[in-house]
Design an enzyme around this catalytic site. Sequence first.
Site, PDB file in Angstrom:
ATOM      1  N   ASP A 326      -3.837  -9.207  -6.554  1.00 13.99           N
ATOM      2  CA  ASP A 326      -2.555  -9.381  -7.233  1.00 13.99           C
ATOM      3  C   ASP A 326      -2.094  -8.056  -7.850  1.00 13.99           C
ATOM      4  O   ASP A 326      -2.907  -7.221  -8.246  1.00 13.99           O
ATOM      5  CB  ASP A 326      -2.715 -10.439  -8.327  1.00 13.99           C
ATOM      6  CG  ASP A 326      -1.436 -10.713  -9.071  1.00 13.99           C
ATOM      7  OD1 ASP A 326      -0.503 -11.244  -8.446  1.00 13.99           O
ATOM      8  OD2 ASP A 326      -1.365 -10.390 -10.274  1.00 13.99           O
ATOM      9  N   GLU A 355      -1.101  -7.131  -3.016  1.00 16.05           N
ATOM     10  CA  GLU A 355       0.295  -7.489  -3.219  1.00 16.05           C
ATOM     11  C   GLU A 355       1.068  -6.222  -3.595  1.00 16.05           C
ATOM     12  O   GLU A 355       0.787  -5.595  -4.611  1.00 16.05           O
ATOM     13  CB  GLU A 355       0.439  -8.513  -4.336  1.00 16.05           C
ATOM     14  CG  GLU A 355       1.891  -8.889  -4.596  1.00 16.05           C
ATOM     15  CD  GLU A 355       2.110  -9.526  -5.953  1.00 16.05           C
ATOM     16  OE1 GLU A 355       3.108 -10.255  -6.096  1.00 16.05           O
ATOM     17  OE2 GLU A 355       1.311  -9.277  -6.876  1.00 16.05           O
TER      18      GLU A 355
END
Length: 610
Positions: A326, A355
């Site tokens: 993330d 990400e």
Amino acid sequence: MNRFLALLVLGFGILTLRAQDDRQSWKAEPPSWFSGMEDNSWQIIFTGPGISKYSVTAKGARILSTTRFENPDYIAVEVSLKKHPKSGYITFWFEHGKSLESFDYLIQAKDHKPVGLTPNDLIYLIMPDRFVNGDLRNDSMAWMNEVTVDRKNIIGRHGGDIRGIINHLGYIDELGATALWLNPVLENNEPRESYHGYAMTDLYQVDQRLGSNDLYFELSGKLHEKGMKLIMDVVYNHVGDKHPFMISPPDSTWVHQWPKFTRTSYRAETLLDPYASDADRNQMAHGWFDKHMPDLDQRNPVVARWLTDWSLWWIEKAKLDAYRIDTYAYPNQEFMSNLNRRILQEYPGFTLFGETWVQGSPIQAWFTHDNGYAPPSFLHGVTDFQLYYAITEGLKEPFGWTEGLAKIELTLSHDVLYDDPYRNVTFLDNHDLSRFYSVIGEDLKKWKIGIGLLLTLRGTPCVYYGTEILMKNFANPDGHVRSDFPGGWPTDTINKFTPRGRTETENEAFNFLAGIANWRKQNQWFGSSKLTQFVPRDGVYVYFRHTPEQSLMVIVNQNESASELDLTRFRERTTDVGFSTGQNILNHQSHDITGNLLIEPSSVLMLHLK
């Protein structure tokens, strides 16, 4: 381990021995470790009242260093094993004055060899709280900060859990998915919006409202029995403000400090911009994501080792195959490079993808490994937002020189920036984005084109739960695109896990996606095939995925009228290499590819060349 308090009276005082199980206030992170690692050392952070005043020795291990902090309730110990036992305990002794404390620490043999992700895979992304409630008993935990379950509250907990996912692995397999990515499953003991998982408060414990560590391990085992893979969603940039290390920090250097709350600018380009100001670069890298998400400073070596060992522990314990990282652009990038390299040192088959919600292919590619103009990141791929923009925007606008389908071809030409763009994870929507079906105006024909592109272009595709049944809504706020899967709760009157519960249109969509996905599973050559694309003309885009022996021809017509296509333009990938007919992968109808072909309006045609 004996469960008692032993008092040994010596000539000069009292020696106190206390078993770990009886000393609930003492804790170790990681809670266990492994023999047979490439690097035989690791760091243990011991937590307990006044623990830093103790000296530490070990039986069965070598103490390499100890670190004490401003907060006396923490001590970090760097350890290496003297031997490589298959399993057993090493004992740490904590001595202070006349007190001697014992702490037994489990060692297990390393045995996991992950296979990782490949472009053959199809990832299915699930937000666990919103998929299936398989165990009503864990819906509410009275000791946690957010107790209630309220399905009408889009930012509240709804009760979905890991047991529900296990119970529906057959559905995911039927759809054609080969890998499962769950939004974070670790404890999020935050007072509000704890359902999404991105503000972790215990890095070693699955949130009890989702299940347990053992249940997560069971999920991993059942996936592997089906030949499927498990991806864990991890966060290195921040934790939740209710994490014990944040409520009572070891010291002030664990998080980035500001005179007042300062949010990150979200401007990732400042990390590589040769003209960026120090102020802008600093705010991007050190600003907080939100007030309840303290921004970790990975330049602190203890913090860096804490996060690194945590990563290795979960890979081994849960037998993971990949990490989705993330907010990849926000942690210290030198740390991320070292972390990725360390993970791949221990688990060379493991997959790491980050990400990178950024604007522009050069910025996105900068984070990937061996891109030619940035330090090595050891990151296999990224979440391909640039291709997402190209597909979703291209399907909404008229065809033009750089608009419509031409936007996709142009974006793919930027793949020269990547070492291996096939490792990028592609998608049409996710838990942060508006549902694809809503984005393209609930147009089933455009939805089919998007799904066809997703599953046949380069990359490792990912489908967000519910996309296959045309779930819709806009991410304003995010909770609207994280709705419950119909049929996942005992009180649901409609069950869309079954054909009978779906509408005719929903079944058409499900079967379309599953048809392509299962064709991919049956044609393993596809994952290693190359991509050749032809510049779109007159609203028609043609590309091929091919090996020396096999080929898939994909024809996309963006026009609202049928198009007569002269196939001789593509002969370098058809007749010149020995192909004269193609079979529709969905209905098995054969087509002559040596002359002209009539392409239906607003459609995608996928031909397996014979």
